[in-house]
Every structure is written in structure tokens, then in C-alpha cells.
Design a protein around this motif. Structure first.
Motif, PDB file in Angstrom:
ATOM      1  N   GLU A 132      20.181  81.906  59.576  1.00 42.05           N
ATOM      2  CA  GLU A 132      19.465  82.955  59.934  1.00 42.05           C
ATOM      3  C   GLU A 132      18.088  82.856  59.639  1.00 42.05           C
ATOM      4  N   THR A 133      17.062  82.939  60.337  1.00 47.40           N
ATOM      5  CA  THR A 133      15.808  83.143  60.093  1.00 47.40           C
ATOM      6  C   THR A 133      14.918  84.054  60.467  1.00 47.40           C
ATOM      7  N   ALA A 134      13.452  84.367  59.926  1.00 47.90           N
ATOM      8  CA  ALA A 134      12.729  85.324  60.354  1.00 47.90           C
ATOM      9  C   ALA A 134      12.397  85.461  61.966  1.00 47.90           C
ATOM     10  N   PHE A 135      12.787  84.030  62.769  1.00 46.19           N
ATOM     11  CA  PHE A 135      12.439  83.842  64.124  1.00 46.19           C
ATOM     12  C   PHE A 135      13.699  83.766  64.775  1.00 46.19           C
ATOM     13  N   GLY A 136      14.982  84.227  64.257  1.00 50.00           N
ATOM     14  CA  GLY A 136      15.990  84.054  65.046  1.00 50.00           C
ATOM     15  C   GLY A 136      17.094  82.755  64.347  1.00 50.00           C
ATOM     16  N   PRO A 137      18.112  82.545  65.130  1.00 49.57           N
ATOM     17  CA  PRO A 137      19.162  81.476  64.567  1.00 49.57           C
ATOM     18  C   PRO A 137      18.412  80.020  64.660  1.00 49.57           C
ATOM     19  N   MET A 138      18.827  79.450  63.767  1.00 49.03           N
ATOM     20  CA  MET A 138      18.198  77.980  63.728  1.00 49.03           C
ATOM     21  C   MET A 138      19.469  76.890  63.165  1.00 49.03           C
ATOM     22  N   VAL A 139      19.832  76.125  63.800  1.00 49.06           N
ATOM     23  CA  VAL A 139      20.691  75.220  63.332  1.00 49.06           C
ATOM     24  C   VAL A 139      20.124  73.654  63.130  1.00 49.06           C
ATOM     25  N   GLN A 140      20.670  73.141  62.071  1.00 52.96           N
ATOM     26  CA  GLN A 140      20.436  72.022  61.621  1.00 52.96           C
ATOM     27  C   GLN A 140      21.698  71.163  61.571  1.00 52.96           C
ATOM     28  N   ILE A 141      21.684  69.808  62.288  1.00 53.84           N
ATOM     29  CA  ILE A 141      22.777  69.018  62.436  1.00 53.84           C
ATOM     30  C   ILE A 141      22.616  67.710  61.891  1.00 53.84           C
ATOM     31  N   MET A 142      23.507  67.260  60.911  1.00 53.20           N
ATOM     32  CA  MET A 142      23.471  66.051  60.375  1.00 53.20           C
ATOM     33  C   MET A 142      24.441  65.082  61.081  1.00 53.20           C
ATOM     34  N   VAL A 143      24.119  64.222  61.672  1.00 52.57           N
ATOM     35  CA  VAL A 143      24.915  63.065  62.509  1.00 52.57           C
ATOM     36  C   VAL A 143      25.373  61.655  61.753  1.00 52.57           C
ATOM     37  N   GLY A 144      26.793  61.472  61.524  1.00 49.40           N
ATOM     38  CA  GLY A 144      27.087  60.450  60.672  1.00 49.40           C
ATOM     39  C   GLY A 144      26.556  59.119  61.743  1.00 49.40           C
ATOM     40  N   ALA A 145      27.047  58.201  60.959  1.00 49.96           N
ATOM     41  CA  ALA A 145      26.857  56.803  61.914  1.00 49.96           C
ATOM     42  C   ALA A 145      27.637  55.702  60.974  1.00 49.96           C
ATOM     43  N   THR A 146      27.487  54.596  61.592  1.00 51.80           N
ATOM     44  CA  THR A 146      28.222  53.357  61.073  1.00 51.80           C
ATOM     45  C   THR A 146      27.590  53.054  59.769  1.00 51.80           C
ATOM     46  N   ILE A 147      28.448  53.020  58.632  1.00 46.80           N
ATOM     47  CA  ILE A 147      27.751  52.501  57.538  1.00 46.80           C
ATOM     48  C   ILE A 147      27.316  53.738  56.413  1.00 46.80           C
ATOM     49  N   VAL A 148      27.152  54.995  57.168  1.00 43.56           N
ATOM     50  CA  VAL A 148      26.540  56.118  56.663  1.00 43.56           C
ATOM     51  C   VAL A 148      28.186  56.624  55.483  1.00 43.56           C
ATOM     52  N   GLY A 149      28.216  56.021  54.555  1.00 42.82           N
ATOM     53  CA  GLY A 149      29.066  56.424  53.697  1.00 42.82           C
ATOM     54  C   GLY A 149      29.402  57.919  53.378  1.00 42.82           C
ATOM     55  N   SER A 150      28.629  58.362  53.532  1.00 44.58           N
ATOM     56  CA  SER A 150      28.841  60.213  53.008  1.00 44.58           C
ATOM     57  C   SER A 150      27.629  60.875  53.471  1.00 44.58           C
ATOM     58  N   ILE A 151      28.123  62.125  53.859  1.00 48.99           N
ATOM     59  CA  ILE A 151      27.010  63.163  54.033  1.00 48.99           C
ATOM     60  C   ILE A 151      27.274  64.181  53.210  1.00 48.99           C
ATOM     61  N   GLU A 152      26.176  64.567  52.151  1.00 48.87           N
ATOM     62  CA  GLU A 152      26.587  65.391  51.241  1.00 48.87           C
ATOM     63  C   GLU A 152      25.557  66.834  51.234  1.00 48.87           C
ATOM     64  N   LEU A 153      26.140  67.729  50.939  1.00 49.35           N
ATOM     65  CA  LEU A 153      25.204  69.020  51.021  1.00 49.35           C
ATOM     66  C   LEU A 153      25.134  69.748  49.458  1.00 49.35           C
ATOM     67  N   LYS A 154      23.826  70.339  49.228  1.00 49.82           N
ATOM     68  CA  LYS A 154      23.652  70.977  47.882  1.00 49.82           C
ATOM     69  C   LYS A 154      24.548  71.796  47.406  1.00 49.82           C
ATOM     70  N   TRP A 155      25.037  72.638  48.800  1.00 53.38           N
ATOM     71  CA  TRP A 155      25.881  73.905  48.099  1.00 53.38           C
ATOM     72  C   TRP A 155      27.437  73.562  48.264  1.00 53.38           C
ATOM     73  N   GLU A 156      27.687  72.466  48.953  1.00 55.36           N
ATOM     74  CA  GLU A 156      29.283  72.227  48.978  1.00 55.36           C
ATOM     75  C   GLU A 156      29.718  70.812  48.427  1.00 55.36           C
ATOM     76  N   GLY A 157      28.505  69.963  47.938  1.00 59.83           N
ATOM     77  CA  GLY A 157      29.163  68.583  47.647  1.00 59.83           C
ATOM     78  C   GLY A 157      29.286  67.831  48.763  1.00 59.83           C
ATOM     79  N   VAL A 158      30.054  66.601  48.528  1.00 57.59           N
ATOM     80  CA  VAL A 158      30.335  65.627  49.520  1.00 57.59           C
ATOM     81  C   VAL A 158      31.380  66.471  50.645  1.00 57.59           C
ATOM     82  N   ILE A 159      30.825  66.376  51.973  1.00 61.05           N
ATOM     83  CA  ILE A 159      31.664  66.880  53.151  1.00 61.05           C
ATOM     84  C   ILE A 159      32.282  65.673  53.692  1.00 61.05           C
ATOM     85  N   THR A 160      31.874  64.705  53.712  1.00 62.90           N
ATOM     86  CA  THR A 160      32.625  63.166  54.121  1.00 62.90           C
ATOM     87  C   THR A 160      32.212  62.100  53.666  1.00 62.90           C
TER      88      THR A 160
END
Length: 282
Positions: A190-218
Motif C-alpha cells: 500500500e502506497t500514497a498513490f495506490g497499490p504497488m507490487v514488486q516481484i522477484m523472479v527466480g532463474a537458473t543458478i539463483v540459489g535463493s531469494i531472501e526477504l528482510k522480514w521473512e528470511g529465506v523464501i526459497t
């Protein structure tokens, strides 16, 4: 013809196995071997460690520590104009523009749908129909952390399992629906100008996607979609660090209809730096 050949190779590669093996190796403490790997990688891709908090390759215990390196506080100035929206990652602006009804441009001649990208989430599809999007590609040479393009309150996060195709120029020009086929993490703010989405896309050799608030997601990669909801307890400021890829991939940012205007100096293929102006809110 060359792109088609590269696409065929992508279909044939054991992508999950390669990614798991690389992730395992990159997380190992191998002492001098790790240091030599980092030094060699920096030379190959012309990476300047002087802008990182840890400037000596010996200070990184694992290859993943190097991939997820943080930069010095002044390395990426954040555009501080009140209405500005900033680049979320270092990389290349591979596509940006208007979402045509529910279609986003992947590459010349290739479109993909909001339904596929957003895992058929009805509210998100409605939010971003006829909106705007920006796709930032992170190559191996780039800084691998991603940041907030504007102030926002996290409302929902979804992990969508999928394939692990490479997402470089050749594959995006030859493999249909690649961003909607690959695994990804979708964050709705939720932002001051409406909804905003940020999408992190995995790929070959991307061993991990990690978020500050949840830690390692994959990983793990168990093939199950996961969903988190938030009651306003995760608030992030413009330019704030969100998390990291353990090797680069792609960030897709979505804005609602009539919410933003892209900077008029932008063009396809621009090199992006965290904190530079991407757009301004209307």
C-alpha cells in the motif's frame, strides 16, 4: 537462430539440479577456495568491491555472502524528491511502459498476462489492469540486493513455485511467458498513490531469494504456493533494502492505472542504479 538454440538448451538443462548444486556450493565455507572464487568472479565481471561494506574478498566466508553483499551507506544516493519513484535494483531496464488491458510486454513479439504473472490473484489483477510496469534485469556482474521504489506498507506476499529458466536477453526473446513460468515472490504494498507490487523472479543458478522480514523464501522448493498477510507491521521507506538474490535475476514492478509517469529520459536498455529516478507519482 542463435536465440532459438539457446532456448532449446534451456529446455534440456536440468535447471533445478544445477541450481540446487550451485546453491549448496555457494553456501559452503571453503576458506581460500572461496576467496579465489570471489577474486576470479570480480575480475571476470569487473566488480568493484571498493563500494561494498566489506572491501576485501577474504572477509566473505561463503560465495553467497559475497553475492548478498551490502554497499557502503553513500554508494547509492536515493533521489529525495517528494513525488519521485526510484530504481529498485542495479541492472538493465529491459522493458517498461503501459499494461495494455492485462498484457505486459516481455520482449518484441512476446506478451504475458497479469493473470499468469500474479497467479490469478483477483484483487491484484484488478488493481493493475491498464497500469504501468518496469522490468529490471540483474546480470551476474550486478549488486544483487533489491530496494523499495517508494514508501510502502506490506499487505501481502505470495511465493509461486515454477521453473528456473535463465532470464537474459536471449531467453526473454525466445521463451514465451518466461516470467510467469519461473518461480517468483510477489509483494503487494500500500502506497500514497495506490497499490504497488514488486516481484522477484527466480532463474537458473539463483540459489535463493531472501526477504528482510521473512528470511529465506526459497529454497526449499517443494512445489507449493505459499501466502503471507500483514497487518501493517512491515513498513519500508523509499530506497530501503528489501532483500537479495543469491545471484542476479529480475525484478518486475507494477503500478496502478494513472498512478505514475515514467521519467521522460528513460529508454530501453538503460543501465539502472538503485535510487536513481524511475518515475514520479501523479
Amino acid at each position: 537462430m542463435l536465440n532459438q538454440l539457446k532456448a532449446i538448451i534451456q529446455y534440456l538443462l536440468p535447471k533445478q539440479l544445477l541450481t540446487s548444486l550451485f546453491g549448496w556450493l555457494a553456501n559452503k565455507r571453503l576458506g581460500r577456495v572461496t576467496t579465489w572464487m570471489i577474486i576470479g568472479f570480480c575480475k571476470l565481471y569487473k566488480i568493484d568491491l571498493n563500494e561494498a561494506k566489506l572491501t576485501d574478498a577474504k572477509e566473505y566466508k561463503t560465495f553467497n555472502d559475497f553475492f548478498a553483499r551490502e554497499l557502503k551507506a553513500d554508494a547509492r544516493p536515493i533521489d529525495d524528491a517528494a513525488n519521485s519513484i526510484v530504481m529498485p535494483a542495479d541492472g538493465v531496464l529491459s522493458q517498461f511502459g503501459h499494461i495494455q488491458d492485462n498484457l505486459l510486454l516481455q520482449a518484441k513479439g512476446h506478451f504475458y498476462s497479469l493473470e499468469a504473472l500474479l497467479a490469478c490473484h483477483p484483487d491484484m489483477i484488478k488493481f493493475f489492469k491498464d497500469g504501468s510496469f518496469a522490468t529490471t534485469y540483474l546480470s551476474p556482474k550486478n549488486y544483487h540486493r533489491f530496494h523499495m521504489p517508494c514508501d510502502g506498507i506490506l499487505r501481502e506476499m505470495i511465493y509461486v513455485p515454477g521453473s528456473l529458466f535463465s532470464v537474459n536477453k536471449a531467453t526473454t526473446e525466445s521463451i514465451p511467458n518466461i516470467f510467469a513460468r519461473n518461480e517468483r515472490v510477489i509483494c503487494l504494498f500500500e502506497t500514497a498513490f495506490g497499490p504497488m507490487v514488486q516481484i522477484m523472479v527466480g532463474a537458473t543458478i539463483v540459489g535463493s531469494i531472501e526477504l528482510k522480514w521473512e528470511g529465506v523464501i526459497t529454497p526449499p522448493r517443494d512445489g507449493v504456493m505459499k501466502r503471507w498477510t500483514y497487518a501493517g507491521n512491515v513498513k519500508l521507506a523509499k530506497g530501503e533494502d528489501m532483500g537479495c538474490f543469491k545471484l542476479g535475476s529480475t525484478v518486475i514492478t507494477l503500478f496502478a492505472s494513472n498512478a505514475i509517469e515514467f521519467d521522460n529520459h528513460l529508454k530501453l536498455g538503460d543501465v539502472t542504479r538503485v535510487g536513481q529516478k524511475l518515475a514520479e507519482r501523479i
